[in-house]
Design a protein around this motif. Structure first.
Motif, PDB file in Angstrom:
ATOM      1  N   LEU A   1       0.810  -1.212   0.000  1.00  0.00           N
ATOM      2  CA  LEU A   1       0.000   0.000   0.000  1.00  0.00           C
ATOM      3  C   LEU A   1       0.847   1.268   0.000  1.00  0.00           C
ATOM      4  N   PHE A   2       2.165   1.097  -0.217  1.00  0.00           N
ATOM      5  CA  PHE A   2       3.075   2.239  -0.131  1.00  0.00           C
ATOM      6  C   PHE A   2       3.501   2.683  -1.531  1.00  0.00           C
ATOM      7  N   LYS A   3       3.458   3.984  -1.755  1.00  0.00           N
ATOM      8  CA  LYS A   3       3.837   4.550  -3.047  1.00  0.00           C
ATOM      9  C   LYS A   3       5.284   5.031  -3.009  1.00  0.00           C
ATOM     10  N   LEU A   4       6.097   4.513  -3.943  1.00  0.00           N
ATOM     11  CA  LEU A   4       7.500   4.903  -4.016  1.00  0.00           C
ATOM     12  C   LEU A   4       7.639   6.307  -4.593  1.00  0.00           C
ATOM     13  N   GLY A   5       8.810   6.911  -4.347  1.00  0.00           N
ATOM     14  CA  GLY A   5       9.083   8.246  -4.851  1.00  0.00           C
ATOM     15  C   GLY A   5       9.085   8.291  -6.369  1.00  0.00           C
ATOM     16  N   GLN A   6       8.741   9.449  -6.923  1.00  0.00           N
ATOM     17  CA  GLN A   6       8.652   9.599  -8.371  1.00  0.00           C
ATOM     18  C   GLN A   6       9.981   9.348  -9.068  1.00  0.00           C
ATOM     19  N   GLY A   7      11.066   9.639  -8.397  1.00  0.00           N
ATOM     20  CA  GLY A   7      12.370   9.554  -9.053  1.00  0.00           C
ATOM     21  C   GLY A   7      12.923   8.156  -9.214  1.00  0.00           C
ATOM     22  N   VAL A   8      12.309   7.158  -8.596  1.00  0.00           N
ATOM     23  CA  VAL A   8      12.848   5.794  -8.642  1.00  0.00           C
ATOM     24  C   VAL A   8      12.801   5.265 -10.077  1.00  0.00           C
ATOM     25  N   MET A   9      13.942   4.764 -10.527  1.00  0.00           N
ATOM     26  CA  MET A   9      14.030   4.121 -11.836  1.00  0.00           C
ATOM     27  C   MET A   9      13.856   2.609 -11.666  1.00  0.00           C
ATOM     28  N   PRO A  10      13.375   1.921 -12.695  1.00  0.00           N
ATOM     29  CA  PRO A  10      13.180   0.470 -12.557  1.00  0.00           C
ATOM     30  C   PRO A  10      14.499  -0.280 -12.435  1.00  0.00           C
ATOM     31  N   ALA A  11      14.450  -1.380 -11.680  1.00  0.00           N
ATOM     32  CA  ALA A  11      15.612  -2.274 -11.650  1.00  0.00           C
ATOM     33  C   ALA A  11      15.726  -3.008 -12.970  1.00  0.00           C
ATOM     34  N   SER A  12      14.570  -3.389 -13.529  1.00  0.00           N
ATOM     35  CA  SER A  12      14.545  -4.152 -14.778  1.00  0.00           C
ATOM     36  C   SER A  12      13.180  -3.999 -15.434  1.00  0.00           C
ATOM     37  N   PHE A  13      13.105  -4.469 -16.673  1.00  0.00           N
ATOM     38  CA  PHE A  13      11.816  -4.506 -17.368  1.00  0.00           C
ATOM     39  C   PHE A  13      11.850  -5.629 -18.398  1.00  0.00           C
ATOM     40  N   LYS A  14      10.690  -6.003 -18.857  1.00  0.00           N
ATOM     41  CA  LYS A  14      10.596  -7.016 -19.913  1.00  0.00           C
ATOM     42  C   LYS A  14       9.446  -6.662 -20.850  1.00  0.00           C
ATOM     43  N   VAL A  15       9.502  -7.213 -22.038  1.00  0.00           N
ATOM     44  CA  VAL A  15       8.466  -6.980 -23.034  1.00  0.00           C
ATOM     45  C   VAL A  15       7.336  -7.968 -22.801  1.00  0.00           C
ATOM     46  N   HIS A  16       6.128  -7.444 -22.652  1.00  0.00           N
ATOM     47  CA  HIS A  16       4.955  -8.276 -22.408  1.00  0.00           C
ATOM     48  C   HIS A  16       4.076  -8.280 -23.661  1.00  0.00           C
ATOM     49  N   HIS A  17       3.778  -9.470 -24.149  1.00  0.00           N
ATOM     50  CA  HIS A  17       2.921  -9.610 -25.330  1.00  0.00           C
ATOM     51  C   HIS A  17       1.477  -9.789 -24.857  1.00  0.00           C
ATOM     52  N   ARG A  18       0.734  -8.717 -24.898  1.00  0.00           N
ATOM     53  CA  ARG A  18      -0.635  -8.734 -24.369  1.00  0.00           C
ATOM     54  C   ARG A  18      -1.572  -9.577 -25.238  1.00  0.00           C
ATOM     55  N   ASN A  19      -1.404  -9.475 -26.525  1.00  0.00           N
ATOM     56  CA  ASN A  19      -2.259 -10.222 -27.453  1.00  0.00           C
ATOM     57  C   ASN A  19      -1.386 -10.723 -28.598  1.00  0.00           C
ATOM     58  N   PRO A  20      -0.890 -11.964 -28.487  1.00  0.00           N
ATOM     59  CA  PRO A  20       0.038 -12.470 -29.499  1.00  0.00           C
ATOM     60  C   PRO A  20      -0.517 -12.429 -30.917  1.00  0.00           C
ATOM     61  N   THR A  21      -1.835 -12.614 -31.060  1.00  0.00           N
ATOM     62  CA  THR A  21      -2.412 -12.622 -32.403  1.00  0.00           C
ATOM     63  C   THR A  21      -2.372 -11.231 -33.036  1.00  0.00           C
ATOM     64  N   GLN A  22      -2.591 -10.203 -32.215  1.00  0.00           N
ATOM     65  CA  GLN A  22      -2.553  -8.831 -32.718  1.00  0.00           C
ATOM     66  C   GLN A  22      -1.165  -8.200 -32.590  1.00  0.00           C
ATOM     67  N   LYS A  23      -0.230  -8.960 -31.978  1.00  0.00           N
ATOM     68  CA  LYS A  23       1.150  -8.512 -31.818  1.00  0.00           C
ATOM     69  C   LYS A  23       1.233  -7.166 -31.086  1.00  0.00           C
ATOM     70  N   THR A  24       0.423  -7.032 -30.031  1.00  0.00           N
ATOM     71  CA  THR A  24       0.492  -5.821 -29.207  1.00  0.00           C
ATOM     72  C   THR A  24       1.460  -6.059 -28.063  1.00  0.00           C
ATOM     73  N   GLU A  25       2.339  -5.098 -27.823  1.00  0.00           N
ATOM     74  CA  GLU A  25       3.375  -5.246 -26.816  1.00  0.00           C
ATOM     75  C   GLU A  25       3.344  -4.075 -25.833  1.00  0.00           C
ATOM     76  N   SER A  26       3.773  -4.370 -24.616  1.00  0.00           N
ATOM     77  CA  SER A  26       3.930  -3.334 -23.604  1.00  0.00           C
ATOM     78  C   SER A  26       5.145  -3.693 -22.758  1.00  0.00           C
ATOM     79  N   LEU A  27       5.598  -2.752 -21.957  1.00  0.00           N
ATOM     80  CA  LEU A  27       6.747  -2.978 -21.089  1.00  0.00           C
ATOM     81  C   LEU A  27       6.280  -3.130 -19.650  1.00  0.00           C
ATOM     82  N   LEU A  28       6.730  -4.199 -19.001  1.00  0.00           N
ATOM     83  CA  LEU A  28       6.462  -4.427 -17.584  1.00  0.00           C
ATOM     84  C   LEU A  28       7.730  -4.130 -16.802  1.00  0.00           C
ATOM     85  N   ALA A  29       7.657  -3.189 -15.882  1.00  0.00           N
ATOM     86  CA  ALA A  29       8.835  -2.772 -15.124  1.00  0.00           C
ATOM     87  C   ALA A  29       8.769  -3.290 -13.693  1.00  0.00           C
TER      88      ALA A  29
END
Length: 566
Positions: free
Chosen positions: A177-205
């Motif tokens: 329930l705690f919100k981190l500071g705005q300045g925090v950068m991600p440790a890592s991220f990966k590409v998430h394929h939301r709909n493989p048939t439509q080839k829509t992608e997003s980044l999960l951090a």
């Protein structure tokens, strides 16, 4: 041995002909004119077996080296000339084979987002079963990859990485329930394929909410600023750093780090496991790695922030740099004389003139340091806080102190003197100890919580990490002592490719591949390539090293034993 008359074809890394992710106007990065230093690194021109002569994606270095051994023509063909084989030729062929295998591995590690290169995965090892988070793009892991791509002339992947991570920073970050500071950068991220048939992608951090130990990465934002400066310095492209998104990202990172609290120290207070050492290892408090990165990031930011936008903010950064420099020189620097002074400290001093300001009990000094500390040499110790000095050697923090010019010229030379004097302990058979010495027995149980991955002389607890080689080479080149870099390179080249570029090595001398080490660890691959390119052309050092500027350094007080010693 047979030498071919033509050089091998140049490896092409994907990314140079790909449309950018941003809406910024396209422009060609100006070619930077190479500048040579006073010393010259000899280059060997000899024939190598190129990857095109092999089976597709045949990355096994053993087969590469075997191909080199069998490439001699029995009868001596008409297109090649024969000469007597020399050790220099053999070593050059061996180095070329390792470099070819490394470049191919780095190419395969590239991650694409919406058709564009955006980073490199942590490791490509398929033999370990579950990928865990090794299939993600890590901020700190990408740094050597980014430097390698920049030096190779492949700028786009680095620019895309910087742009997309700045966008990820603006997302809401929640842990429970705690919100981190705005300045925090991600440790890592990966590409998430939301709909493989439509080839829509997003980044999960991952900002720490799914990391082991649930620790936010303090170093990520600092590395981001350092990489932005490296990109700007190398390409001559100021437009990215001057863009609103990057200016905002730098402001948020530094405002988070500069925020006022209850600390009496200008150093950055951190939790355990918030940096490269991302597990419980007793670095909570004010670890030297974070302080050196903080110092370097602030200096890099000053060269990129628009001075007229917020003069008060720039002045705040300048004062913090001076205060942090004074603090680290006064209380973190250790050499033979300083150790002797601490050994003779009085305790329970209560006054403005006290020298033992943190009330360190001399009996708490570990026995190993008295034999480890040579009469010639010194280093910044791991941590300082009330009644506590962590005397361990931490490689990354000390080498970043040299590259950022946090260390004075004399201190920088003393750090390399220490490395040379204690070569067997800090380098051993495989560079490079992440920290020294290892914790054992009851100390290991208490400090690490009986961590089975950080047993003595393994992983973060005294393990040997090949990625750290590029830092040793960089500081050796900066100080005009490339013989140390070559010596370490020769050690690494004996085994790194044959062992399939592992993440780390175990043992007091680093003789054994780590018990849980991933193979084809990307930053082991990239670290070797960066080290090789720095040795081949020392002018490349400008991509990461900062020149000394006395304006940012406050003189540390001279320590006198009369007030603090019996």
């Amino acid at each position: 041995m047979v030498l071919c008359p033509e050089p091998p074809p140049k490896l092409k890394i994907p990314g140079s002909k790909i449309t950018e992710l941003t809406d910024d106007a396209n422009h060609d990065s100006p070619k930077i004119e190479r500048r040579t230093r006073g010393h010259h690194i000899e280059r060997h021109k000899s024939c190598v077996v190129t990857l095109s002569d092999m089976e597709p994606y045949d990355l096994q270095p053993r087969r590469l080296l075997q191909t080199l051994e069998t490439s001699k023509s029995p009868g001596g063909g008409s297109q090649c000339s024969l000469h007597e084989e020399t050790p220099t030729d053999t070593n050059a062929l061996h180095r070329h084979a390792i470099a070819d295998a490394a470049w191919e591995a780095l190419k395969r590690s590239i991650v694409y987002f919406r058709g564009q290169p955006i980073g490199t995965v942590a490791a490509l090892d398929k033999s370990q079963g579950a990928a865990l988070n090794y299939d993600q793009v890590f901020m700190r892991d990408f740094i050597p990859s980014a430097l390698a791509f920049l030096m190779k002339g492949e700028h786009l992947i680095v620019k895309n990485f910087l742009v997309e991570t700045a966008r990820l920073q603006s997302r809401e970050k929640m842990v429970d329930l705690f919100k981190l500071g705005q300045g925090v950068m991600p440790a890592s991220f990966k590409v998430h394929h939301r709909n493989p048939t439509q080839k829509t992608e997003s980044l999960l951090a991952d900002f720490g909410e799914t990391a082991i130990g649930r620790v936010a990465p303090v170093d990520s934002g600092l590395w981001w600023i350092i990489l932005l400066r490296a990109y700007t310095k190398w390409t001559g492209d100021n437009s990215l750093a001057e863009s609103p998104n990057c200016q905002r990202a730098m402001h948020l990172i530094l405002r988070l780090c500069l925020s006022e609290g209850c600390d009496t120290s200008p150093a950055l207070l951190c939790a355990d496991g918030c940096s490269m050492i991302d597990r419980r290892m007793g670095i909570y408090g004010y670890p030297i790695e974070i302080q050196a990165l903080f110092f370097m990031a602030m200096r890099c930011a000053l060269s990129m922030l628009k001075q007229d936008s917020d003069a008060g903010f720039v002045n705040h950064i300048t004062k913090r740099i001076q205060a942090l420099s004074y603090h680290l020189h006064s209380y973190y620097w250790l050499d033979f004389q300083r150790l002797n002074d601490i050994y003779r400290y009085k305790t329970e001093e209560y006054s403005q003139t006290a020298l033992n300001k943190f009330n360190v009990i001399p009996e708490s000094i570990p026995d190993w340091i008295f034999d480890f500390m040579p009469s010639r040499g010194g280093y910044f110790i791991g941590n300082v806080s009330p009644a506590r000095m962590d005397f361990r050697w931490f490689c990354l923090g000390n080498f970043i102190a040299i590259l950022s010019s946090l260390a004075t010229g004399e201190q920088a030379e003393a750090i390399l003197d220490l490395v040379e004097e204690r070569w067997e302990e800090l380098i051993g058979e495989m560079p490079l100890k992440i920290c020294y010495p290892a914790m054992e027995n009851q100390e290991w149980q208490i400090v690490t919580g009986c961590d089975p991955k950080n047993t003595r002389w393994s992983y973060h607890n005294g393990g040997s990490w090949p990625v750290l080689l590029w830092l040793l080479v960089a500081v050796s080149v900066k100080l005009g002592r490339p013989h140390l870099a070559r010596r370490a390179m020769e050690l690494m080249e004996r085994r790194l490719a044959k062992d399939d570029f592992p993440e780390y090595y175990d043992g007091k001398a680093g003789r054994y591949v780590g018990k849980q080490a991933r193979k084809y660890q990307t930053w082991s691959v990239a670290g070797y390539l960066v080290a090789k390119m720095l040795l081949d052309d020392p002018s490349h050092l400008r991509i990461i090293a900062l020149e000394d500027d006395g304006h940012y350094r406050s003189r540390a007080p001279c320590l006198k034993r009369s007030n603090s010693c019996p």
